[in-house]
Design a protein around this motif. Structure first.
Motif, PDB file in Angstrom:
ATOM      1  N   LYS A 136       0.804  -1.223   0.181  1.00 51.45           N
ATOM      2  CA  LYS A 136       0.105   0.047  -0.064  1.00 51.45           C
ATOM      3  C   LYS A 136       0.745   1.179  -0.009  1.00 51.45           C
ATOM      4  O   LYS A 136       1.894   1.205   0.572  1.00 51.45           O
ATOM      5  CB  LYS A 136      -0.953   0.238   1.132  1.00 51.45           C
ATOM      6  N   ASP A 137       0.399   2.508  -0.728  1.00 45.98           N
ATOM      7  CA  ASP A 137       1.047   3.776  -0.681  1.00 45.98           C
ATOM      8  C   ASP A 137       0.089   4.638  -0.743  1.00 45.98           C
ATOM      9  O   ASP A 137      -0.874   4.530  -1.597  1.00 45.98           O
ATOM     10  CB  ASP A 137       2.244   3.770  -1.946  1.00 45.98           C
ATOM     11  N   THR A 138       0.376   5.685   0.235  1.00 46.58           N
ATOM     12  CA  THR A 138      -0.836   6.789   0.221  1.00 46.58           C
ATOM     13  C   THR A 138      -0.205   7.938   0.979  1.00 46.58           C
ATOM     14  O   THR A 138       0.948   7.773   1.447  1.00 46.58           O
ATOM     15  CB  THR A 138      -2.114   6.259   0.884  1.00 46.58           C
ATOM     16  N   PRO A 355      -5.234  -5.911   9.796  1.00 44.55           N
ATOM     17  CA  PRO A 355      -5.671  -4.259   9.865  1.00 44.55           C
ATOM     18  C   PRO A 355      -5.779  -3.613   8.386  1.00 44.55           C
ATOM     19  O   PRO A 355      -5.351  -4.276   7.524  1.00 44.55           O
ATOM     20  CB  PRO A 355      -4.253  -3.995  10.473  1.00 44.55           C
ATOM     21  N   ALA A 356      -6.306  -2.822   8.337  1.00 41.62           N
ATOM     22  CA  ALA A 356      -6.561  -1.922   6.941  1.00 41.62           C
ATOM     23  C   ALA A 356      -5.388  -0.939   6.980  1.00 41.62           C
ATOM     24  O   ALA A 356      -5.249  -0.166   7.413  1.00 41.62           O
ATOM     25  CB  ALA A 356      -7.901  -1.129   7.170  1.00 41.62           C
ATOM     26  N   LEU A 357      -4.396  -1.737   6.116  1.00 41.28           N
ATOM     27  CA  LEU A 357      -3.215  -0.833   5.872  1.00 41.28           C
ATOM     28  C   LEU A 357      -3.496   0.612   5.174  1.00 41.28           C
ATOM     29  O   LEU A 357      -4.374   0.869   4.462  1.00 41.28           O
ATOM     30  CB  LEU A 357      -2.146  -1.660   4.965  1.00 41.28           C
ATOM     31  N   GLY A 358      -2.929   1.636   5.729  1.00 46.91           N
ATOM     32  CA  GLY A 358      -3.041   3.114   5.277  1.00 46.91           C
ATOM     33  C   GLY A 358      -4.316   3.715   5.793  1.00 46.91           C
ATOM     34  O   GLY A 358      -4.225   4.811   5.383  1.00 46.91           O
ATOM     35  N   ASP A 359      -5.244   3.130   6.555  1.00 54.02           N
ATOM     36  CA  ASP A 359      -6.445   3.512   7.271  1.00 54.02           C
ATOM     37  C   ASP A 359      -5.796   4.253   8.467  1.00 54.02           C
ATOM     38  O   ASP A 359      -5.593   4.015   9.383  1.00 54.02           O
ATOM     39  CB  ASP A 359      -7.545   2.555   7.642  1.00 54.02           C
ATOM     40  N   PRO A 360      -5.962   5.724   8.164  1.00 53.42           N
ATOM     41  CA  PRO A 360      -5.926   6.777   9.287  1.00 53.42           C
ATOM     42  C   PRO A 360      -6.348   6.215  10.803  1.00 53.42           C
ATOM     43  O   PRO A 360      -5.777   6.356  11.921  1.00 53.42           O
ATOM     44  CB  PRO A 360      -6.319   7.952   8.846  1.00 53.42           C
ATOM     45  N   ASN A 361      -7.381   5.371  10.898  1.00 59.89           N
ATOM     46  CA  ASN A 361      -8.202   4.875  11.920  1.00 59.89           C
ATOM     47  C   ASN A 361      -7.617   3.625  12.676  1.00 59.89           C
ATOM     48  O   ASN A 361      -8.002   3.168  13.650  1.00 59.89           O
ATOM     49  CB  ASN A 361      -9.569   4.995  11.759  1.00 59.89           C
ATOM     50  N   ALA A 363      -4.862   1.185  14.367  1.00 59.56           N
ATOM     51  CA  ALA A 363      -4.549   1.405  15.693  1.00 59.56           C
ATOM     52  C   ALA A 363      -3.063   1.883  15.597  1.00 59.56           C
ATOM     53  O   ALA A 363      -2.519   2.944  16.164  1.00 59.56           O
ATOM     54  CB  ALA A 363      -4.373   0.165  16.558  1.00 59.56           C
ATOM     55  N   CYS A 364      -2.046   1.278  14.734  1.00 61.30           N
ATOM     56  CA  CYS A 364      -0.628   1.802  14.575  1.00 61.30           C
ATOM     57  C   CYS A 364      -0.626   3.044  14.062  1.00 61.30           C
ATOM     58  O   CYS A 364       0.085   4.067  14.206  1.00 61.30           O
ATOM     59  CB  CYS A 364      -0.006   0.614  14.139  1.00 61.30           C
ATOM     60  N   LEU A 365      -1.195   3.157  12.869  1.00 57.07           N
ATOM     61  CA  LEU A 365      -1.029   4.337  12.102  1.00 57.07           C
ATOM     62  C   LEU A 365      -1.927   5.491  12.701  1.00 57.07           C
ATOM     63  O   LEU A 365      -1.053   6.755  12.781  1.00 57.07           O
ATOM     64  CB  LEU A 365      -1.803   4.369  10.694  1.00 57.07           C
ATOM     65  N   SER A 366      -2.696   5.232  13.685  1.00 52.05           N
ATOM     66  CA  SER A 366      -3.558   6.422  14.401  1.00 52.05           C
ATOM     67  C   SER A 366      -2.455   6.787  15.234  1.00 52.05           C
ATOM     68  O   SER A 366      -2.246   8.147  15.553  1.00 52.05           O
ATOM     69  CB  SER A 366      -4.825   5.706  14.942  1.00 52.05           C
ATOM     70  N   ALA A 367      -1.716   5.821  16.046  1.00 53.64           N
ATOM     71  CA  ALA A 367      -0.808   6.361  16.992  1.00 53.64           C
ATOM     72  C   ALA A 367       0.405   7.294  16.412  1.00 53.64           C
ATOM     73  O   ALA A 367       0.808   7.936  17.001  1.00 53.64           O
ATOM     74  CB  ALA A 367      -0.144   5.059  17.673  1.00 53.64           C
ATOM     75  N   VAL A 368       0.916   6.868  15.000  1.00 51.60           N
ATOM     76  CA  VAL A 368       1.728   7.552  14.429  1.00 51.60           C
ATOM     77  C   VAL A 368       1.283   8.944  13.923  1.00 51.60           C
ATOM     78  O   VAL A 368       2.139   9.958  14.421  1.00 51.60           O
ATOM     79  CB  VAL A 368       2.172   6.833  13.124  1.00 51.60           C
ATOM     80  N   LEU A 369      -0.063   9.137  13.472  1.00 52.31           N
ATOM     81  CA  LEU A 369      -0.276  10.402  13.344  1.00 52.31           C
ATOM     82  C   LEU A 369      -0.408  11.143  14.425  1.00 52.31           C
ATOM     83  O   LEU A 369      -0.374  12.454  14.369  1.00 52.31           O
ATOM     84  CB  LEU A 369      -1.656  10.319  12.725  1.00 52.31           C
ATOM     85  N   GLY A 370      -0.458  10.531  15.570  1.00 50.64           N
ATOM     86  CA  GLY A 370      -0.630  11.323  16.821  1.00 50.64           C
ATOM     87  C   GLY A 370       0.680  12.031  17.265  1.00 50.64           C
ATOM     88  O   GLY A 370       0.905  13.102  17.599  1.00 50.64           O
ATOM     89  N   LEU A 371       1.836  11.159  16.826  1.00 48.75           N
ATOM     90  CA  LEU A 371       3.297  11.769  16.960  1.00 48.75           C
ATOM     91  C   LEU A 371       3.371  12.843  15.926  1.00 48.75           C
ATOM     92  O   LEU A 371       4.045  13.796  16.191  1.00 48.75           O
ATOM     93  CB  LEU A 371       4.141  10.553  16.777  1.00 48.75           C
ATOM     94  N   THR A 372       3.020  12.557  14.741  1.00 45.67           N
ATOM     95  CA  THR A 372       3.281  13.590  13.668  1.00 45.67           C
ATOM     96  C   THR A 372       2.612  14.968  14.011  1.00 45.67           C
ATOM     97  O   THR A 372       2.988  16.105  13.525  1.00 45.67           O
ATOM     98  CB  THR A 372       2.823  13.074  12.275  1.00 45.67           C
ATOM     99  N   ASN A 373       1.363  14.826  14.947  1.00 49.21           N
ATOM    100  CA  ASN A 373       0.707  15.974  15.140  1.00 49.21           C
ATOM    101  C   ASN A 373       1.206  16.647  16.395  1.00 49.21           C
ATOM    102  O   ASN A 373       0.535  17.655  16.854  1.00 49.21           O
ATOM    103  CB  ASN A 373      -0.671  15.783  15.408  1.00 49.21           C
ATOM    104  N   GLY A 374       2.272  15.997  16.834  1.00 51.52           N
ATOM    105  CA  GLY A 374       2.956  16.690  18.024  1.00 51.52           C
ATOM    106  C   GLY A 374       2.835  16.144  19.239  1.00 51.52           C
ATOM    107  O   GLY A 374       3.260  17.011  20.319  1.00 51.52           O
TER     108      GLY A 374
END
Length: 418
Positions: A136-138, A355-361, A363-374
């Motif tokens: 997946k890439d997005t 898991p739904a790869l690339g889905d912002p919701n 669990a893992c990607l959601s945690a990453v996005l929390g870090l990228t948001n500061g």
């Protein structure tokens, strides 16, 4: 130059005789000149381990080890695996008190293994991942690049897919990149290196990415047993070297000769922060990618502790088997390689089944996005702890044993300068 999927052949009588003549350590006695096919193979496994195994210094003498004691097993492959397991359990990591090849599954080395050859003499699906290179890439969140790399197959089979995915990401000029390696059990070193060069900016050109460190005997060009293994070029052809057919004893095993440096590929130049999504199945060449990036980027791991395989292989052929003895250690630009127990995640996340790869919701990607948001690591960790998700079972076989990762295969062994 590289090795392909067919390897040099050792004829039992001639090959094993050469093994004895070429032994470079005085403690290796002449092994018996008579015996069964199984006994000769057991001898060969020991003699190869004595010269090319990463921790060969732990092996006792031939007489003390007695390879032929395993021949009592009526199934030859069981005998060979039992011998290899005992070889793998001799060296202890002084940092942890655990064996370097502490078994994940009972009776099996953590790294080294033996595989059958098929009827045509080809390697039997070793290093051939079941997942594709690019899953997946997005672009997600606030212009965060995301790519899921399922494996590192031979580069010739996945280069176009890697180029296309990273070209797509480059259009967005992301400064933050998520590399999802949760399924990636490794594969070919060359492909992992290519992925690193797609991520890294041109400013890193010429800087050390990683090096491969073989044992002292190999580095000193004294592993003469490898004269029994043919060397093949990229087209699967033998090579003339110094007026004769090249063999694996002609390969450069020095650390200097196996130091890999960045050489930018593709147009992605903007990445500053890399977030790796990892699991217990993330191993080998996938861990090499993580390790290589640590000295140069702000690197964070989210998910689970990786498998822990900082070693790689090149196969040697013995009769109708290929043996993969842990033969080199991977060191990054800072000389770091001590992740035998895995690389721990900065944020531990219980991973979902399928898991739904690339889905912002997810669990893992959601945690990453929390870090990228500061958000801080502690804040993101607490949110991950509060989430109730189904524990993953994808890293076990139906029999309940841990699936051993693919490995880290080096298929670009280089001949010494003439």
């Amino acid at each position: 130059m590289r090795l392909l999927k067919t390897w040099g052949i050792i004829a039992f009588a001639a090959g094993l005789s050469a093994c004895r003549k070429n032994a470079v350590t005085s403690e290796l006695p002449v092994s018996p000149t008579t015996g069964t096919r199984t006994q000769f193979t057991l001898d060969s496994i020991y003699l190869y381990a004595k010269q090319i195994y990463l921790w060969s210094d732990a092996l006792p003498s031939y007489i003390a080890f007695d390879p032929r004691k395993y021949a009592s097993d009526p199934l030859a492959l069981n005998a060979f695996n039992s011998e290899l397991f005992d070889v793998s359990q001799l060296k202890v990591n002084p940092q942890t008190g655990l064996k370097y090849e502490e078994p994940v599954n009972p009776g099996s080395p953590k790294y080294s293994f033996i595989t059958d050859l098929n009827a045509s003499g080809e390697l039997a699906a070793v290093g051939t991942p079941t997942l594709g290179a690019v899953l997946k890439d997005t672009v997600v969140g606030k212009n965060v690049g995301y790519i899921a790399l399922g494996s590192f197959p031979e580069l010739s089979t996945c280069k176009d897919a890697l180029d296309a995915a990273f070209s797509k990401l480059a259009v967005a000029d992301p400064q933050q990149l998520v590399v999802d390696l949760r399924y990636n059990g490794g594969g070919f070193v060359e492909t992992a290196e290519y992925a690193a060069n797609l991520i890294a900016p041109s400013a890193l050109n010429g800087k050390v990415m990683f090096s491969e460190q073989y044992n002292a005997l190999l580095q000193a060009s004294n592993a003469s047993i490898l004269k029994n293994q043919s060397y093949y070029d990229a087209n699967g052809k033998t090579v003339i070297y110094k007026g004769r057919t090249a063999n694996l004893d002609d390969v450069d095993y020095t650390e200097a000769g196996n130091t890999h440096k960045f050489s930018k590929k593709g147009g992605l130049e903007t990445v500053k922060d890399i977030y790796f999504i990892t699991s217990s199945a993330t191993a080998s060449a996938a861990e090499l990618l993580i390790s290589s990036m640590k000295p140069y980027f702000n690197v964070k791991l989210v998910g689970g502790t990786t498998y822990g395989k900082p070693v790689g292989f090149f196969p040697v052929k013995i009769d109708v088997y290929s043996i993969y003895l842990s033969s080199f250690l991977i060191l990054n630009a800072q000389g770091w390689s001590d992740y035998f127990q895995g690389i721990p995640a900065d944020v531990q996340v219980t991973q979902e089944d399928d898991p739904a790869l690339g889905d912002p919701n997810e669990a893992c990607l959601s945690a990453v996005l929390g870090l990228t948001n500061g958000a801080s690591l502690s804040t993101v960790q607490q949110k991950a702890n509060d989430k109730k998700v189904q524990s993953a079972s994808i890293f076990k076989s139906n029999a309940g044993t841990i699936r051993v990762p693919i490995g880290m295969i080096e298929n670009r062994l280089k001949l010494k300068d003439n």
